[in-house]
Design a protein around this motif. Structure first.
Motif, mmCIF file in Angstrom:
data_model
loop_
_atom_site.group_PDB
_atom_site.id
_atom_site.type_symbol
_atom_site.label_atom_id
_atom_site.label_comp_id
_atom_site.label_asym_id
_atom_site.label_seq_id
_atom_site.Cartn_x
_atom_site.Cartn_y
_atom_site.Cartn_z
ATOM 1 N N PHE A 154 -1.315 0.979 -0.654
ATOM 2 C CA PHE A 154 -2.070 0.175 -0.138
ATOM 3 C C PHE A 154 -3.407 0.671 -0.328
ATOM 4 O O PHE A 154 -3.682 1.634 -0.405
ATOM 5 C CB PHE A 154 -1.832 0.442 1.622
ATOM 6 N N ALA A 155 -4.312 -0.481 -0.561
ATOM 7 C CA ALA A 155 -5.613 -0.116 -1.109
ATOM 8 C C ALA A 155 -6.639 -0.925 -0.377
ATOM 9 O O ALA A 155 -7.406 -1.983 -1.038
ATOM 10 C CB ALA A 155 -5.783 -0.554 -2.596
ATOM 11 N N PRO A 156 -6.905 -0.440 0.840
ATOM 12 C CA PRO A 156 -8.127 -1.347 1.642
ATOM 13 C C PRO A 156 -9.406 -0.804 1.386
ATOM 14 O O PRO A 156 -9.701 0.301 1.219
ATOM 15 C CB PRO A 156 -7.523 -0.694 3.148
ATOM 16 N N PHE A 157 -10.253 -1.714 1.653
ATOM 17 C CA PHE A 157 -11.772 -1.667 1.228
ATOM 18 C C PHE A 157 -12.067 -1.454 3.068
ATOM 19 O O PHE A 157 -11.739 -2.399 3.708
ATOM 20 C CB PHE A 157 -12.496 -2.704 0.825
ATOM 21 N N LEU A 158 -12.852 -0.247 3.226
ATOM 22 C CA LEU A 158 -13.233 0.007 4.794
ATOM 23 C C LEU A 158 -14.770 -0.586 4.705
ATOM 24 O O LEU A 158 -15.666 -0.179 3.949
ATOM 25 C CB LEU A 158 -12.930 1.389 5.041
ATOM 26 N N PHE A 159 -14.759 -1.133 5.908
ATOM 27 C CA PHE A 159 -16.248 -1.542 6.417
ATOM 28 C C PHE A 159 -16.528 -0.632 7.483
ATOM 29 O O PHE A 159 -15.960 -0.592 8.590
ATOM 30 C CB PHE A 159 -16.372 -2.943 6.934
ATOM 31 N N HIS A 160 -17.605 0.384 7.467
ATOM 32 C CA HIS A 160 -17.673 1.329 8.786
ATOM 33 C C HIS A 160 -18.652 0.662 9.451
ATOM 34 O O HIS A 160 -19.814 0.877 9.204
ATOM 35 C CB HIS A 160 -18.128 2.794 7.993
ATOM 36 N N VAL A 161 -18.095 -0.087 10.602
ATOM 37 C CA VAL A 161 -18.961 -0.718 11.357
ATOM 38 C C VAL A 161 -19.817 0.029 12.199
ATOM 39 O O VAL A 161 -20.990 -0.426 12.564
ATOM 40 C CB VAL A 161 -17.823 -1.410 12.664
ATOM 41 N N ALA A 162 -19.386 1.136 12.865
ATOM 42 C CA ALA A 162 -20.289 2.234 13.590
ATOM 43 C C ALA A 162 -19.901 3.563 13.278
ATOM 44 O O ALA A 162 -18.947 3.713 12.796
ATOM 45 C CB ALA A 162 -20.259 1.814 14.952
ATOM 46 N N PRO A 163 -20.571 4.386 13.858
ATOM 47 C CA PRO A 163 -19.859 5.960 13.315
ATOM 48 C C PRO A 163 -18.630 6.215 14.101
ATOM 49 O O PRO A 163 -18.605 5.953 15.374
ATOM 50 C CB PRO A 163 -21.008 6.827 14.122
ATOM 51 N N HIS A 164 -17.600 6.667 13.238
ATOM 52 C CA HIS A 164 -16.522 7.038 13.800
ATOM 53 C C HIS A 164 -15.396 5.643 14.296
ATOM 54 O O HIS A 164 -14.495 5.679 14.635
ATOM 55 C CB HIS A 164 -16.654 7.749 15.018
#
Length: 195
Positions: A154-164
């Motif tokens: 599994f190779a997801p791109f993560l979008f860090h919307v807010a801290p944590h």
């Protein structure tokens, strides 16, 4: 045809495992020499990837298929991962899915995985994981039960919307290792957080 595609999948899995072993070994070697390299990067500006962090994430799905009987499917797969060194995770997944209908099925799965986090910007990162899962399926109305093992990528791109807190999506591949042909691939999304 089926045999040649199975051989191709086995070769692809072997190549990926060798590459992943090299990626995981690189941070340890770089840390021992005091050098920095592409796989020994510090955690990103958002803090994701710091040793000692616990990451909780999961996927969920619900579908209604309009056909005779109107089958419904529900899937829930929570996971927990731990950063053992900068940007390297180990973790586990537990899954539950059910499909209604004349021969309704219930599937329970357990898995282990390892991953590497690549911080791309302060808001985006790539977090590929690889691991193994065990699946057991029961079928109602006197249907058969079955079990099988699979290799999971599994190779997801993560979008860090807010801290944590992050949202992600990316391609996945499940290669059946036993119990018949259980190969799956597609795009999967997830939601998660860490502390």
């Amino acid at each position: 045809m089926k045999t040649s595609s199975s051989k191709w999948l086995c070769r692809a899995v072997a190549l990926f495992l060798i590459s992943l072993a090299g990626v995981i070994a690189s941070p340890a070697a770089a840390g021992a020499q005091g050098a920095s390299g592409p796989f020994a990067q510090p955690p990103g500006p958002n803090g994701f990837g710091t040793p000692g962090q616990l990451v909780f994430d999961g996927t969920a799905a619900f579908s209604l298929v309009k056909q005779t009987g109107g089958n419904t499917t529900f899937l829930l797969r929570p996971a927990v991962d731990y950063f053992i060194i900068p940007n390297i995770t180990v973790g586990g997944v537990i899954g539950f899915s059910t499909e209604s209908g004349r021969f309704a099925t219930t599937t329970i799965s357990l898995g282990v995985r390892a991953g590497v986090n690549f911080n791309l910007t302060d808001k985006f990162s790539l977090w590929p994981t690889a691991g193994f899962s065990f699946f057991h399926t029961d079928t109602s109305d006197g249907g058969p039960s079955s079990s099988h093992w699979a290799f999971n990528l599994f190779a997801p791109f993560l979008f860090h919307v807010a801290p944590h807190f992050f949202l992600g999506a990316g391609p996945f591949l499940d290669v059946g290792l036993s119990g018949g042909d259980h190969n799956l691939f597609g795009i999967q999304s997830l939601i998660g957080g860490w502390f």
